[in-house]
Structure formats: C-alpha cells, structure tokens
Write a protein that holds these residues in place. Structure first.
Motif, PDB file in Angstrom:
ATOM      1  N   SER A 196      -7.098  -2.367   8.055  1.00 29.10           N
ATOM      2  CA  SER A 196      -6.292  -3.669   8.499  1.00 29.10           C
ATOM      3  C   SER A 196      -6.570  -4.755   7.498  1.00 29.10           C
ATOM      4  CB  SER A 196      -6.563  -4.000   9.918  1.00 29.10           C
ATOM      5  OG  SER A 196      -7.952  -4.337   9.820  1.00 29.10           O
ATOM      6  N   SER A 197      -5.788  -5.975   7.933  1.00 29.26           N
ATOM      7  CA  SER A 197      -5.877  -6.844   6.822  1.00 29.26           C
ATOM      8  C   SER A 197      -7.184  -7.701   7.109  1.00 29.26           C
ATOM      9  CB  SER A 197      -4.629  -7.989   7.159  1.00 29.26           C
ATOM     10  OG  SER A 197      -3.485  -7.479   6.725  1.00 29.26           O
ATOM     11  N   SER A 198      -7.782  -7.704   8.414  1.00 33.23           N
ATOM     12  CA  SER A 198      -9.011  -8.125   8.551  1.00 33.23           C
ATOM     13  C   SER A 198     -10.070  -7.426   7.483  1.00 33.23           C
ATOM     14  CB  SER A 198      -9.463  -8.173   9.964  1.00 33.23           C
ATOM     15  OG  SER A 198      -9.347  -6.760  10.610  1.00 33.23           O
ATOM     16  N   ASP A 199      -9.817  -6.210   7.387  1.00 30.33           N
ATOM     17  CA  ASP A 199     -10.767  -5.367   6.514  1.00 30.33           C
ATOM     18  C   ASP A 199     -10.475  -6.126   4.991  1.00 30.33           C
ATOM     19  OD1 ASP A 199     -11.889  -3.502   5.070  1.00 30.33           O
ATOM     20  OD2 ASP A 199     -10.962  -1.865   6.086  1.00 30.33           O
ATOM     21  N   PHE A 200      -9.276  -5.975   4.695  1.00 31.68           N
ATOM     22  CA  PHE A 200      -8.685  -6.667   3.437  1.00 31.68           C
ATOM     23  C   PHE A 200      -9.399  -8.093   3.148  1.00 31.68           C
ATOM     24  CE2 PHE A 200      -4.540  -4.581   3.832  1.00 31.68           C
ATOM     25  CZ  PHE A 200      -5.191  -3.240   3.723  1.00 31.68           C
ATOM     26  N   PHE A 201      -9.504  -9.072   4.178  1.00 33.93           N
ATOM     27  CA  PHE A 201     -10.069 -10.243   4.308  1.00 33.93           C
ATOM     28  C   PHE A 201     -11.491 -10.116   3.951  1.00 33.93           C
ATOM     29  CE2 PHE A 201     -12.524 -13.753   6.137  1.00 33.93           C
ATOM     30  CZ  PHE A 201     -11.633 -14.865   6.023  1.00 33.93           C
ATOM     31  N   VAL A 202     -12.290  -9.270   4.527  1.00 36.40           N
ATOM     32  CA  VAL A 202     -13.824  -9.164   4.268  1.00 36.40           C
ATOM     33  C   VAL A 202     -14.064  -8.690   2.845  1.00 36.40           C
ATOM     34  CG1 VAL A 202     -15.905  -8.110   4.771  1.00 36.40           C
ATOM     35  CG2 VAL A 202     -14.469  -8.856   6.506  1.00 36.40           C
ATOM     36  N   ARG A 203     -13.361  -7.457   2.251  1.00 33.89           N
ATOM     37  CA  ARG A 203     -13.435  -7.138   1.143  1.00 33.89           C
ATOM     38  C   ARG A 203     -13.235  -8.036  -0.209  1.00 33.89           C
ATOM     39  NH1 ARG A 203     -14.213  -1.303   1.491  1.00 33.89           N
ATOM     40  NH2 ARG A 203     -13.941  -0.610   3.573  1.00 33.89           N
ATOM     41  N   TYR A 204     -12.098  -8.687   0.347  1.00 32.28           N
ATOM     42  CA  TYR A 204     -11.845  -9.672  -0.999  1.00 32.28           C
ATOM     43  C   TYR A 204     -12.564 -10.879  -1.078  1.00 32.28           C
ATOM     44  CZ  TYR A 204      -8.607 -12.583  -3.776  1.00 32.28           C
ATOM     45  OH  TYR A 204      -8.072 -13.410  -4.999  1.00 32.28           O
ATOM     46  N   THR A 244      -2.148  -9.409  -5.431  1.00 30.51           N
ATOM     47  CA  THR A 244      -3.235 -10.026  -6.044  1.00 30.51           C
ATOM     48  C   THR A 244      -4.404  -9.521  -5.308  1.00 30.51           C
ATOM     49  OG1 THR A 244      -2.168 -11.765  -6.815  1.00 30.51           O
ATOM     50  CG2 THR A 244      -4.577 -11.939  -6.914  1.00 30.51           C
ATOM     51  N   VAL A 245      -4.413  -9.741  -3.944  1.00 28.90           N
ATOM     52  CA  VAL A 245      -5.706  -9.588  -3.141  1.00 28.90           C
ATOM     53  C   VAL A 245      -5.983  -7.910  -3.288  1.00 28.90           C
ATOM     54  CG1 VAL A 245      -6.787  -9.444  -0.577  1.00 28.90           C
ATOM     55  CG2 VAL A 245      -5.436 -11.510  -1.578  1.00 28.90           C
ATOM     56  N   LEU A 246      -5.033  -7.252  -2.794  1.00 23.29           N
ATOM     57  CA  LEU A 246      -5.136  -5.758  -2.783  1.00 23.29           C
ATOM     58  C   LEU A 246      -5.585  -5.061  -4.045  1.00 23.29           C
ATOM     59  CD1 LEU A 246      -1.985  -4.893  -0.669  1.00 23.29           C
ATOM     60  CD2 LEU A 246      -4.262  -4.590  -0.087  1.00 23.29           C
ATOM     61  N   ARG A 247      -5.288  -5.687  -5.070  1.00 21.53           N
ATOM     62  CA  ARG A 247      -5.565  -5.112  -6.550  1.00 21.53           C
ATOM     63  C   ARG A 247      -6.929  -5.151  -6.865  1.00 21.53           C
ATOM     64  NH1 ARG A 247      -0.166  -6.827 -10.153  1.00 21.53           N
ATOM     65  NH2 ARG A 247       0.754  -4.882 -10.199  1.00 21.53           N
ATOM     66  N   THR A 248      -7.670  -6.083  -6.050  1.00 19.25           N
ATOM     67  CA  THR A 248      -8.899  -6.402  -6.484  1.00 19.25           C
ATOM     68  C   THR A 248      -9.928  -5.329  -5.942  1.00 19.25           C
ATOM     69  OG1 THR A 248      -9.483  -7.802  -4.448  1.00 19.25           O
ATOM     70  CG2 THR A 248      -8.494  -8.930  -6.524  1.00 19.25           C
ATOM     71  N   PHE A 249      -9.417  -4.653  -5.022  1.00 23.58           N
ATOM     72  CA  PHE A 249     -10.290  -3.378  -4.154  1.00 23.58           C
ATOM     73  C   PHE A 249      -9.705  -2.201  -4.134  1.00 23.58           C
ATOM     74  CE2 PHE A 249      -9.032  -6.118  -0.733  1.00 23.58           C
ATOM     75  CZ  PHE A 249      -8.447  -5.214   0.151  1.00 23.58           C
ATOM     76  N   ASN A 250      -8.310  -2.012  -4.092  1.00 27.78           N
ATOM     77  CA  ASN A 250      -7.438  -1.100  -3.743  1.00 27.78           C
ATOM     78  C   ASN A 250      -7.085  -0.152  -5.175  1.00 27.78           C
ATOM     79  OD1 ASN A 250      -5.115   0.850  -3.196  1.00 27.78           O
ATOM     80  ND2 ASN A 250      -5.365   0.165  -1.067  1.00 27.78           N
ATOM     81  N   GLU A 251      -7.990   0.856  -5.365  1.00 30.46           N
ATOM     82  CA  GLU A 251      -7.603   1.560  -6.631  1.00 30.46           C
ATOM     83  C   GLU A 251      -6.314   2.125  -6.970  1.00 30.46           C
ATOM     84  OE1 GLU A 251     -10.503   4.695  -7.077  1.00 30.46           O
ATOM     85  OE2 GLU A 251     -12.266   3.170  -7.073  1.00 30.46           O
ATOM     86  N   LYS A 252      -5.441   2.530  -5.482  1.00 31.40           N
ATOM     87  CA  LYS A 252      -4.123   3.089  -5.950  1.00 31.40           C
ATOM     88  C   LYS A 252      -3.320   1.945  -6.162  1.00 31.40           C
ATOM     89  CE  LYS A 252      -4.877   7.038  -2.838  1.00 31.40           C
ATOM     90  NZ  LYS A 252      -4.308   7.840  -1.750  1.00 31.40           N
ATOM     91  N   VAL A 253      -3.420   0.936  -5.318  1.00 30.85           N
ATOM     92  CA  VAL A 253      -2.510  -0.233  -5.635  1.00 30.85           C
ATOM     93  C   VAL A 253      -2.875  -0.986  -7.093  1.00 30.85           C
ATOM     94  CG1 VAL A 253      -1.691  -2.827  -5.083  1.00 30.85           C
ATOM     95  CG2 VAL A 253      -2.192  -1.160  -3.244  1.00 30.85           C
ATOM     96  N   GLN A 258       1.031  -1.171   0.012  1.00 34.20           N
ATOM     97  CA  GLN A 258      -0.090  -0.110   0.085  1.00 34.20           C
ATOM     98  C   GLN A 258       1.049   1.312   0.009  1.00 34.20           C
ATOM     99  OE1 GLN A 258      -2.304  -1.244   3.577  1.00 34.20           O
ATOM    100  NE2 GLN A 258      -4.185  -0.310   2.262  1.00 34.20           N
ATOM    101  N   MET A 259       2.045   1.281   0.638  1.00 29.84           N
ATOM    102  CA  MET A 259       2.573   2.495   0.867  1.00 29.84           C
ATOM    103  C   MET A 259       3.592   2.618  -0.280  1.00 29.84           C
ATOM    104  SD  MET A 259       2.446   4.002   3.717  1.00 29.84           S
ATOM    105  CE  MET A 259       0.617   3.696   3.399  1.00 29.84           C
TER     106      MET A 259
END
Length: 333
Positions: A136-144, A299-308, A86-87
C-alpha cells in the motif's frame, strides 16, 4: 461495516431505475482520502446517472482492491494512483480517470512509548511500524523514508493493521510502536491521547518535505480494456464523482458528514467532523490530473521498486483527463 456495505448496495439497487446499468466498484478502505466516493453514494449521484453500483470494501488496504481489479472481479477501483505505475511496470494497463485526493494525507504517529525522533532518523531502527497493508502507499511512505535516510528496509518491522479504528487500536494497545495512516485515524490519535503526530503529510508543505513534491493519492481507476469496452459507464461514474468533488468543496465538514451514512462515521461524530475538516485540503477541486504532480509517485517508487526502476514508464498512459473534461460542471445540491 459489513452492514453498511450491504446497505449501500441495497440502496443503490432499490433507488436505481429499472434498467439501471450495473457496475462493480471496490474501495481499498474508508479512510478520508477516499471520502468523495461515499459522498457521491450518499448524495445519490451514481443513481442519478443511471448506475446500479455494487460496492465492495477491502478494509485491509488498496493492494487487495488492485488485485481484484486485475483479476476481473471488480470493474472500477477506488485506490491510489501509484498502483497504476506499478502495473505498467508489470505490462498491465491500469488507468486512473478521476483524481479524488491530490495529496497523500498520510501521517506517521508515535505511540506513548515510542522513542523515534524525526530529527534523528536512525532512532527508527527496531521499530514495529503499522501500515494499512503490504504494497500500500503507507508501505511506500515508510520505505521511501528509510531510503532517503540511508536506512535498510529490514531496520524496521512492517505490520499490516488496516485503517481507521483498527489502526488506532493497534497503536493504543502497543502492537505497533509507530503508525502510518490517514484521517480519521490521525485525528483520533490526537483526540484520544493515544500518541503524537511526528511526520504530517496532510498539507502541501508536508508532502513536499516528505516526498519532494505533491503526491496524488486516491483516484478512480480501471483497466484500459474495461475503459475501452465501457466508455459510457466510465463517463457516468466520472460525471457523478466530479459533482461530488464540487459539492465537497462548496460545503462544510459538518454538512459533508451529514450526508454520510451513520455506519461510515468512525468514533464520535464531533471528532470525525474535525477529521473531515483537516482532510478537506487534500481533495481535488475538479478531478483533473497534473502532469508535474504525477512525477512524484514515480520518483518515490523508483527508489525501492526494482520493477519500476527497470521499466520505461510512460506516465501519460497511467491516467487520462478525457472523461473529467467531458463531465458536466453542475454542482449537486
């Protein structure tokens, strides 16, 4: 918990040599993904390296720790690897240098009145889901999970409830319908009859089912500028932490808990020992990063994080194995 943190800081300051080098280390929470860090503290390994460690705990989750690191109010963070990705997407160079947990260890638990059925993903709609903290990564878990099953983020309500006993209480009291959290919370939920584990990411098979691969989580990370300016400090922290990882691998859950300050042990001791036993499989044996495994968080972050998704991410700049490879391999007694 505050008394425990003060005790840790006082112990480090008292036990360290007169010319011990000060270093500030912040931790997102004392869930079991981060266990190698307090084990290293409990064994006195940082002091043995000549470090005077000041510990700060952001019990609300790893995103607060990341903010502190970027702001310069801490030197090193115990947080999750995906934050380094993310950074980089925000043009900030944060680098992981020791892997603590090679797998997520996250579970999704349903409370007594939950109607969610993992075999019918659409039944999650309308649920109040407890996570450690936004971002947090628990947030990412749900979103993914939502994205993979064609559901929208606003189909559920995400509520920050922290970790450990506070998270279990939120589920038990009905403040949330579902909870995404780590051990020891996961083991407490089952032991107390508070709820049922519906999705389990503590095993490699569970991680592959959830994420499609191994998902490295807890790491030690710092800004690249701090690493460049303080390579000897990073090496000392790495030396101590690698010894802690080897010590964990060689000892039983009972022995591990024996080395922890009483204040660190959540709930009754026997249940906590069971939680440590279940969590042992997620810890890295040597602290090294695997080039293939770090692709999973991206791969996970790219599915919902627009900046990534929009950024050209160079994963080789999000971690380094240099300091672990240079660390002595002696096991702490």
């Amino acid at each position: 918990m505050r008394k425990f943190l003060l005790a840790l800081a006082a112990t480090a300051a008292f036990a360290g040599p007169a010319l011990a080098e000060p270093v500030r280390i912040s931790v997102g929470s004392f869930n079991l993904n981060n266990l190698p860090f307090p084990v290293a503290v409990g064994l006195g390994l940082y002091e043995q390296e000549g470090l005077d460690v000041t510990v700060e705990n952001f019990a609300s989750g790893g995103s607060k720790t990341l903010q502190a690191l970027v702001a310069g109010s801490t030197d090193i963070a115990v947080g999750f690897y995906d934050h380094t990705i993310q950074m980089q997407a925000q043009n900030k160079n944060v680098v992981a240098f020791v892997q603590l947990a090679r797998n997520s260890g996250l579970v999704l638990a349903g409370g007594r009145s939950s109607t969610f059925d993992p075999d019918k993903p659409e039944t999650i709609k309308g649920a109040k889901i407890g996570i450690t903290a936004p971002g947090s990564s628990s947030d990412f878990f749900v979103r993914y999970y939502l994205q993979r099953h064609g559901l929208a983020a606003d189909d559920v309500s995400l509520i920050g409830v922290g970790s450990g006993s506070a998270a279990v209480a939120a589920l038990e009291q009905g403040k949330v319908d579902l909870l995404v959290n780590y051990d020891p919370a996961a083991t407490f939920i089952e032991a107390k009859g508070v709820g049922t584990i519906l999705i389990d990411g503590r095993s490699d098979d569970g991680a592959r089912e959830i994420y499609g691969g191994i998902y490295p989580t807890s790491v030690l990370y710092a800004t690249q500028s701090y690493i460049d300016a303080h390579p000897q400090t990073i090496q000392k922290v790495t030396n101590a932490t690698v010894k802690a990882l080897a010590w964990i691998k060689a000892h039983s859950a009972e022995e591990i808990v024996d080395k922890l300050p009483q204040q660190f042990i959540s709930g009754d001791r026997d249940t906590y020992v069971k939680a440590v036993e279940k969590a042992k499989a997620i810890f890295s044996a040597d602290g090294l990063f695997d080039a293939k495994d770090v692709e999973t968080p991206l791969t996970v972050l790219r599915t919902f994080n627009e900046k990534v998704a929009a950024a050209k991410i160079d994963l080789s700049k999000t971690y380094t194995n240099k300091f672990v490879l240079d660390a002595p391999r002696a096991v702490a007694n």
